[in-house]
Structure formats: structure tokens, C-alpha cells
Design an enzyme around this catalytic site. Structure first.
Site: not given
Ligand code: GLA
Length: 744
Positions: A486, A554
Site C-alpha cells: 500500500d 477503495d
Molecule cells: C488503504 C487501502 C485499503 C486498506 C487500508 C488499510 O486505504 O486502500 O484497502 O488496506 O489502507 O489501512
């Protein structure tokens, strides 16, 4: 002169770079050859023609369908072609000489303060290896020892041309590269319809079509990391039309492979010509090129289609599958991801419970998301602490990662785990130990975003650390199959305590990122790695050379995903799109959509689930198990087949349909969705595409007891399905259907 003769005579002029160039650094530039040179860069169906006139000016005179006799281009008339001067269609326009109007690909400032560069053709060579022909064209400045190599890789079967430039300072003093694009592409048409992609968190890859007017339209980002959050470094140009079409007309698609600041400039000049300049954004990035040094720009990927946008996408998808994407063409596992089902609140038993459910539902992998690391006051129990401290949280998971990974494997599942190695929370041991590793402008406030700072990847010590995070995570168990990588913020407070030259930071951050990924891939060639960046903030071909897939957004709401996945598919293959079924009300949009609609949307990409599965009712589980099982029937078509977009979700009809067809046209899967209420016309007429007109296909709707199309279950010829079509009833918002086709 026949084409072979032209090429033979050109061999004599062949590339003099880089070794000879260095030797000749102090000699005057050679006198240009007094003959016209035509350089064809060809794929199976397309052709890019470069044309050097008798004065050595190199122009791009054709990018389109293939013309058999390229000799005809020696007579190509340009009102500027009789002179050395004029910037019309210049292949790599520079600041300098008579070019005061055209957006430049190259702007150099020399040690004596001169800003002028005037390039002329100095030779070229072509080499072929299997499907790929590489053309290198050398250009030199008239009076300095600056040399440019334009490199074109032509992928025959995919009809894709990938190009970049290499800039060499053959002189004795350093020069400043103020602008240094990968490519400039010149087109001559009457109208140019630009399709581009903008968005934000949770609404990535929003499609916008606009007819280009005079002047310059710029699409760029200056945010450094998470670079595709607001714009994507990709586009389509439809020629001589005001309408975007899936299957008609000439379309050029382009995509820059660079994970940092980019700039795409579309300049329609007073002649009506279009000059597209693409590359690294020179914003705050003047590059000092020392004597003898070269700078290699990132790849710009182009394709041309004379059958509309659909074929342009399919060309890019094939290229991505065969060359551009790590592990492209391999089928990635279905999965349950813990994030929306558990967030930070879990213990070992929460996870083993999810694994049990995932196995029972027929999924193939369990991914443990954020929250498994950090201890004591820096425990990662929310997003305020812990990033940087990548050791197991022993309070939450005393049994360890190995225990959970083994548990998953025993249940027949693969195991994946989340990291965000480029980041640090101020509340962490790492921030206390290495404050100098953080990107910052000393003396100024260092702004936080999601309570975190970004590490300075230009620093080799940070590169080692980031590699180490990956490496040490992999050592937590020998059963780790997948890493979700990420990156949840952009660069603020731009500055490096490591670099002497701050102008290098945006570039060396990205180069540092790639260096780490190269080390990771050398050690872990088989590990699946997902590129996530607050969802889809890093969706581009630069990182895809190392990553297997992306977390598309997301936003897991199925209705939003329709447009996000559609937009992404214009440039990137659907098999890279992580697409997850989540709970309702959706955690981002609060929308309540039927479970079947959520599955039917997610099943058009790489299927996953992102919820607490024990919350399903028994009735829901029947549908869940059915949808997961039937995905297996056609999943190979999503990873290895051809995509045909049939109806766009951007049309007024409030409907969407797409299909995938196997390479041999023997199997296909069709997805159809209603995005609004259709009381008047309840049926959705969908004309299929890409089938063999003469073959008969059995059509069967999946995952239902009673089909929404009366014709389901019978067989039809490909021409019937393509020219007449199917007629499912889809009256209500969120009605959806999946049809599977198999040739008899
Ligand atoms: C980001 C990612 C999510 C998740 C969160 C965890 O927002 O896009 O999919 O992994 O971080 O903190």
C-alpha cells in the site's frame, strides 16, 4: 528507391552513439546528409513513419494504418519541408532556433547560458528479435555535443509501439535538462477527441471526453507519490470525430510508464496539427546532466486502432498480458481480504474464523490487511500509530503469522499480508530513530496525511529499509504467497536531507522505488504482489512491470465500481483489477445494492470478497457459493480472453454490458447491468461482439433458477448474437445477469 534499398543505405548512417559520440565531443557536428530518409516503424497492422528531410529535420508524418510502399513518403509534401526551419510535425521538438511556438519535448540550458537546441538526424538502426523490432534514431544538436537517441520498440502482434528518449551530454560541461519528455507524437487530422481519466479517492478513472480546441491542454500531476490519484498518465485520441466509439474510427491510445509526476501536453497548433508531448513532469525537477552522462526517459506506450476504442484497449491489454505486466496471463487467486470485515479489530480467532469461511465458500486465498504489527504505545490499533514498526503485534496475534498462514494452507488457501513500507507514523519507533529518513523541508512544518509521513526513497539507506520490510515480512512464514503493498499519501513538504540537489527528489523517489522492486523480484519472482495506493492511486504501467495486480479503488460499492472498472479497462487489462464484494450499506457510499449485483460486478475482474463472511444469512450463502463456483467456469476468459465493451455506463440508457471472448472464439461470458429504473422498455437489447459468426453457441444464464432472458438455454449462431442480439429483461435498478456461451 525500394524500401529495402532505403534501409540498406541507411545502415551506413547507423547510430553513432554513444561511444563514438564521446570521442567526437570536441569536433564540429557533421554536415547533414543531402538525402531524404524514411524510417518505418511497423507492427502487423500499424505504421509510424519518421521522415528526415534533406536538411536533417526529423518529422513524424504518419501514424496509422499500414501503407505498403513507404517510398512514397520520400515525396511527402510539407510546406516547411523545403527548408530546415519550421516546427510542423517535428518528431522531438526542442526549445531553440526558430521553434518559438511548439510545445517542446526537450529544453536544455547549456553551461554558457544558451537555451537553444536544434536537432538533426544523424543515423538510425533497426534490429529485430521475434515479435519485437527496435528502431533507434540518433539526433544531434547543430553546435553542441548533445545527442538524443529516440528508441521505438514495435510489438508486431499487439500493434503496440513503446518509445522513449535517451539524452546524452557528449560535451565537456554539465548541462541542465529543463524539460525532457519521453516522446512527442504528431498527428494531422481535422478533429481530435481526447478521452482522459481524472478522479480522486474512491472515484478513480472517471472518463472525460473533450474535443480539443486550439492551444494546449495539459494533464499532469505534481503530487509525487500516489501519482494517479487525480489524473492518469494515459489517454485516447479519436481522430476526425466528435464521438467516442467502441468499434468505429481511428483511435490512438497512449500510456506513460512512470510512477511519479507526469505531464501530457496536447497542443493543437495554428495549422490544426496535434503535438502530444508526454513524459516526466519537469516541475521542480531540473536535471543536471554532467559531461558524458545520459538520462533515459520512461517508456511511452502507444497503440493505433482503425476499429474504434475497443480494439485500442484490446491491443494494450494483450501487450500488458504478454510484456508489460508482471506475471501477465497467469490466473490469480480469488480471495477474502480482512479489511472491511475486520478493520483493525481482530485476534487470531477472528482471522481463522474468516479463513474457515473463505475455504467453505470456495475461495482460494486469505489476505490479512492492516493492523497486524506495532507494539506497546505504537501498536497499530488504528491509523494513528505503528507504520514503520514492522514487527508482529504479539498482543493481538500471539500465535504469530506463521500459525495463521499455516492454518490457511491447511484449509487449502493461499495466504497474503498487507504492508505499507514507504510510510511512517510520527508515532513509531522508526520516526524516533530515523527522523532524517522522512521527506521534509527542514525548518518548515512537515504536514501529515492520514497521520503519516513518507520516507525518502531517494536515500539508499531507506531503499534498504523498504526492501528489508518486504524481506522480513516474507520471513514471518514460508507460507506467504501474496503481499498487498500500500501507499497512502502523496509528497508534501517536498525535500530530502539526503540529496544535495533537491531537484532530483521527485525523480529519484521513483527510481528508488523501482530499485527496491527489482531487488524484490530478483529474490521473490513467484510472490504475487498487489499494488494498492489508497485504492487506485498508482494505476500505471511503470509499477505494473513489477506488480501482478492493483486494488482498483477503495470504493467497493458495486454501482461506483461499474464506472471505475469501465474507465480502467480502457487502458489497463481487467485481469489486474482487484474487484471485491463488500457488505451493505456500503462502507464508502452507504448504498444498499443486491448481493447478486455486487457479485456480477466483481466477477468481471479478479473476484474477491471484503467483508465478514459469517454475517451472511443462509440464503445469501447459497448465492455466494453459487457465484464463486461459476466464476471458475469463465475466469480464464477474464485473464486471457479479449474484452468487448458493449454498452457504456456513461450513455443515457443507464445500462452497462461487456463481454470476454476466448482467443479461439469458442467460449465467452457476457455481463449485463441495469443502472436505473426502466419501466417503459424493460428489455435490454445487447448485441454481442467478437464471436465467430458462423459457429453456434449455447447461451446459458448463470447463478439463477429462472433466466431473465427467455432465450437462455438454447443455441444461436454467432451472427445472430452479434447482429440481432440477446434481450434480457432488466427493469429495475441493479438488475444484473451473467451469460456463459460455449460453441457447439
Ligand atoms: C488503504 C487501502 C485499503 C486498506 C487500508 C488499510 O486505504 O486502500 O484497502 O488496506 O489502507 O489501512
Amino acid at each position: 528507391m525500394k524500401r529495402s534499398l532505403i534501409l540498406a543505405s541507411l545502415a551506413l548512417l547507423c547510430c553513432i552513439f554513444p561511444t563514438e559520440a564521446k570521442k567526437k565531443a570536441t569536433e564540429p557536428a557533421p554536415v547533414p546528409e543531402k538525402k531524404i530518409v524514411v524510417i518505418p516503424v511497423e507492427t502487423e497492422n500499424t505504421q509510424l513513419i519518421l521522415h528526415a528531410n534533406v536538411y536533417g529535420s526529423l518529422r513524424t508524418v504518419h501514424y496509422g494504418q499500414k501503407i505498403t510502399d513507404v517510398e512514397q513518403f520520400t515525396n511527402f509534401y510539407l510546406h516547411t519541408s523545403g527548408k530546415r526551419y519550421g516546427s510542423a510535425l517535428l518528431t522531438y521538438p526542442t526549445v531553440g532556433g526558430v521553434n518559438v511556438g511548439t510545445t517542446e519535448a526537450l529544453h536544455v540550458k547549456y553551461a554558457n547560458g544558451d537555451h537553444n537546441t536544434e536537432l538533426f538526424y544523424a543515423g538510425h538502426k533497426q534490429t529485430q528479435k521475434a515479435n519485437v523490432t527496435v528502431t533507434e534514431v540518433c539526433l544531434r544538436d547543430t553546435i553542441t555535443d548533445l545527442q538524443i537517441k529516440l528508441v521505438y520498440e514495435a510489438y508486431a502482434k499487439e500493434d503496440v509501439i513503446v518509445c522513449h528518449s535517451e539524452i546524452t551530454n557528449g560535451g565537456k560541461k554539465a548541462v541542465e535538462l529543463i524539460n525532457y519528455a519521453s516522446s512527442a507524437l504528431q498527428l494531422k487530422a481535422n478533429k481530435y477527441l481526447l478521452t482522459h481519466f481524472h478522479g480522486s479517492w474512491a472515484e478513480e478513472m472517471t472518463v472525460e471526453n473533450e474535443l480539443l480546441g486550439r492551444d494546449v491542454k495539459v494533464i499532469e500531476t505534481r503530487i509525487g507519490a500516489s501519482a494517479t490519484k487525480y489524473n492518469n498518465p494515459a489517454f485516447m485520441i479519436s481522430l476526425d470525430t466528435e464521438e467516442f466509439s467502441e468499434n468505429k474510427g481511428e483511435v490512438i491510445a497512449g500510456a506513460l510508464a512512470w510512477s511519479g509526476n507526469f505531464k501530457l501536453a496536447f497542443e493543437k497548433d495554428y495549422r490544426g496539427d496535434l503535438n502530444i508531448v508526454s513524459g516526466i513532469n519537469p516541475h521542480a525537477s531540473t536535471y543536471q546532466l554532467k559531461a558524458g552522462e545520459s538520462f533515459v526517459t520512461p517508456d511511452m506506450i502507444y497503440t493505433f486502432s482503425c476499429k474504434g476504442a475497443g480494439q485500442a484497449s484490446r491491443n494494450l491489454h494483450s501487450w500488458g498480458r504478454n510484456y508489460g505486466i508482471y506475471g501477465g496471463g497467469k490466473i490469480n487467486p480469488t480471495l477474502l481480504n480482512s479489511w472491511e470485515g475486520a478493520y483493525f479489530n481482530f485476534t487470531t480467532s477472528t482471522l481463522t474464523g474468516m479463513i474457515d469461511n473463505a475455504a467453505a465458500m470456495g475461495l482460494e486465498m486469505f489476505v490479512l490487511d492492516d493492523g497486524w504489527f506495532g507494539n506497546g504505545k505504537y501498536a497499530r490499533n488504528d491509523d494513528h500509530a505503528g507504520l514503520g514498526d514492522w514487527e508482529l503485534n504479539t498482543e493481538k496475534l500471539p500465535e504469530g503469522i506463521d500459525y495463521i498462514a499455516n492454518y490457511a494452507h491447511e484449509k487449502g488457501l493461499k495466504f497474503g499480508i498487507w504492508i505499507e513500507p514507504e510510510m511512517v507514523n510520527p508515532n513509531s519507533n522508526l520516526a524516533n530513530q530515523h527522523p532524517d529518513w522522512v521527506i521534509q523541508s527542514p525548518g518548515r512544518e512537515n504536514y501529515q496525511s492520514r497521520q503519516q509521513w513518507i520516507l525518502d526513497l531517494s536515500n539508499p539507506a531507506v531503499q534498504d529499509f523498504v526492501f528489508g520490510v518486504f524481506d522480513r515480512t516474507m520471513q514471518l512464514s514460508d507460507k506467504i504467497d501474496y503481499i498487498k503493498w500500500d501507499c497512502n499519501r502523496m509528497i508534501h513538504s517536498f525535500g530530502s536531507t539526503y540529496l544535495k540537489d533537491q531537484d532530483r527528489l521527485y525523480i529519484e523517489y521513483v527510481q528508488g522505488f523501482y530499485k527496491v522492486l527489482q531487488r524484490i523480484r530478483a529474490k521473490y519472482p513467484d510472490t504475487l504482489i498487489q499494488c494498492c495506493s489508497s485504492g487506485g492511486s498508482r494505476v500505471e504501467y511503470g509499477q505494473l512491470a513489477y506488480f501482478n495486480e492493483v486494488w482498483t479503488s477503495d470504493n467497493s460499492d458495486a454501482l461506483s465500481r461499474v464506472k471505475i472498472q469501465y474507465g480502467t479497462s480502457l487502458i489497463y487489462p481487467p485481469f489486474i483489477m482487484g474487484a471485491h464484494v463488500s457488505a451493505v450499506p456500503n462502507h464508502q457510499t452507504k448504498l444498499v445494492t443486491p448481493l447478486k449485483f455486487r457479485f456480477d460486478v466483481a466477477c468481471a475482474g479478479r473476484l474477491g470478497l471484503e467483508l465478514q463472511p459469517k454475517d451472511f444469512t443462509e440464503k445469501e450463502r447459497v448465492l455466494v457459493d453459487r457465484c464463486i463456483a461459476s466464476y471458475e467456469k469463465y475466469r480464464d476468459l477474464i485473464f486471457q480472453g479479449d474484452l468487448y465493451r458493449l454498452v457504456s455506463p456513461y450513455e443515457d440508457s443507464e445500462r452497462y454490458a461487456l463481454m470476454y471472448v476466448s482467443a479461439d472464439k469458442s467460449r465467452a461470458v457476457v455481463f449485463a447491468y441495469s443502472l436505473g429504473y426502466h419501466h417503459g422498455e424493460k428489455t435490454f437489447k445487447i448485441r454481442l461482439d467478437g464471436l465467430d459468426g458462423a459457429r453456434k453457441y449455447k447461451v446459458e444464464e448463470l447463478n439463477v433458477d429462472k433466466s431473465c432472458w427467455k432465450g437462455s438455454g438454447a443455441s444461436y449462431t454467432g451472427d445472430f448474437l452479434m447482429y440481432s442480439g440477446i434481450l434480457p429483461v432488466q427493469e429495475y435498478t441493479y438488475d444484473s445477469a451473467v451469460f456463459y456461451l460455449e460453441a457447439e
